[in-house]
Write an enzyme that holds these catalytic residues in place. Sequence first.
Site: not given
Length: 573
Positions: A453, A472
């Site tokens: 992301h 992440c």
Amino acid sequence: MKKITLLLFFLGVLWGGPLDFGGGSADTSFVDKATVALEKRVKDYPGADRLYRELFYTPVWVGKKGPTSFGKALLKRIQKDRTIPPMLGLKEDAKKLQARMKELYASRTSLGQKIEMELALSRLYLNYMHYLLYGGIDWPAFDAKRKALEKKYNAKVGWDYYRPKMTPASLLVEATLRGDLNAAFDKAEPKRFRYRELKKALVRYLDIAKEGGWKPLPPFKSIKPGTSNPAIVPIRKHLRLVGDLRSCESPDDSPVYDPCLQKAVKRFKLRHGLKGTAVIDRATRRWLNVPVAKKILLMRLNLDRIKWLWREEAPIRIELNIPSFRLYFYEGRHLVDTMRVITGKPNHPTPSFHNVMKYIVVNPYWKIPESIVKQEMLKHLIRDPYYYERRGKILKRSWDENSPRVDPGTVNWAKYRAKDKHIPYYFMQVPGSRNALGKIKFLFPNGYSVYIHDTPTKKLFFRNERAFSHGCMRIQKPRELLKVLALYNDNIDVDAIMARLGTKEKKTIGLKRRVPVDITYLTAYIDPYGNLNFRKDIYHYDKYQLEHYAYNPGRAGMAREARGAKPAKKPTK
């Protein structure tokens, strides 16, 4: 039994030539007798029974009057393979068997003696093929360590590994049909992640070690360009050995830090994950002082990691290497794009696994895991229930973005301090410039709940080591990755998405052409430009795996386990 022999013979002709049984492949009488004898004797040789069951107990290595073409190829291959770890003793075994083979066929010998030689060569083949296919990492021991770390960190510590689909037996059967043993050895080795290039680099470093390698440097704080220092002479020699210092007019015994050497130092630093400046600082000195033997060990370890990565090739794919903090997008062998990455902190490590990217989310919500709420947010909520609401993090009754909001001031947050106490409410951060996921999220649904992301904290990309997330992967150029994906997905309207990024409206786009994603942990690897790289072991996985690594020269009891060791029984994922 004769029908089976003839079947194998004719299949061999069809696939590229019969197996030469050393004295005439048409001599089925010897093969039939040897097959009967093998079926009786193989029971006393654990590991070889499956091999010969799949071969219908047909001899592979020995013939009536001499070794078969396969027997010769096996001995030649092993003696020529310089990458075999010395503690396996395979080269010595091959040399001894070759001498015994010569003696065996120099005089009259019984069928039983030939069968013993056949089985000895099968053991040699199995040990060598075990090295090629599986390597020496003790995966169950590493799994136990990961579980211990999960308890310590209260977070997932993931590393999925994928057992090669071929086996020593299946490869040998295919080789007999094709009439080419070397093709089986080549097929056993990975074709991805520049495995062969790393193996060639290992051979180069073995040559360096044979010549004595390099010595530790004398102590110094830092060396700046243009200055003189006694350490410059050994540094010059070191960089010439490893290929960073090429043609240069400066004499090898010059202690002056000249411009030519400065270029070599920059190359060396970049290959080791340091900033490409000319100053030889402490971090550079630490890497220069890593012995050649340690680098050889790291290269072996990473070669063996590659053996357990996802082997299937894809026309387009994403490869992300955690220790190098970098993402690569490939089409075939061509590098389409690359960008910097922020990965998980050591106590929230990014997992290593294979998956497939399926969706893009524009203006995503960040659904905050309960672990983060309890470990990082709860202390603030107890003091001020509206602390996070003022920062765009709203409380909901479920993960549904349209579910009713909850007033955080009505919750007794103090009662959720206990580790086993579940919080029945859900925090999520609304889309916007302050959202922790940034403006674009790239989804490949997985058991670790991690993804790639955007991020609002762009300044962190200028750090050399970028382990700052909760697992992440934040990428430096999300809009560029979006544009690359649009090259292969005509349903991605880049202009429309760019316009939507100026709003807070969420949109999910499914990829027509899904993209395989490999998240890896390689601390020694070949980059897309052909350079050998080393990286800091940010999660200490090198350390944990080397403690039980079969090819670690410093490990006690290793030689016993290395010989004929069985691969970890891990199902293919």
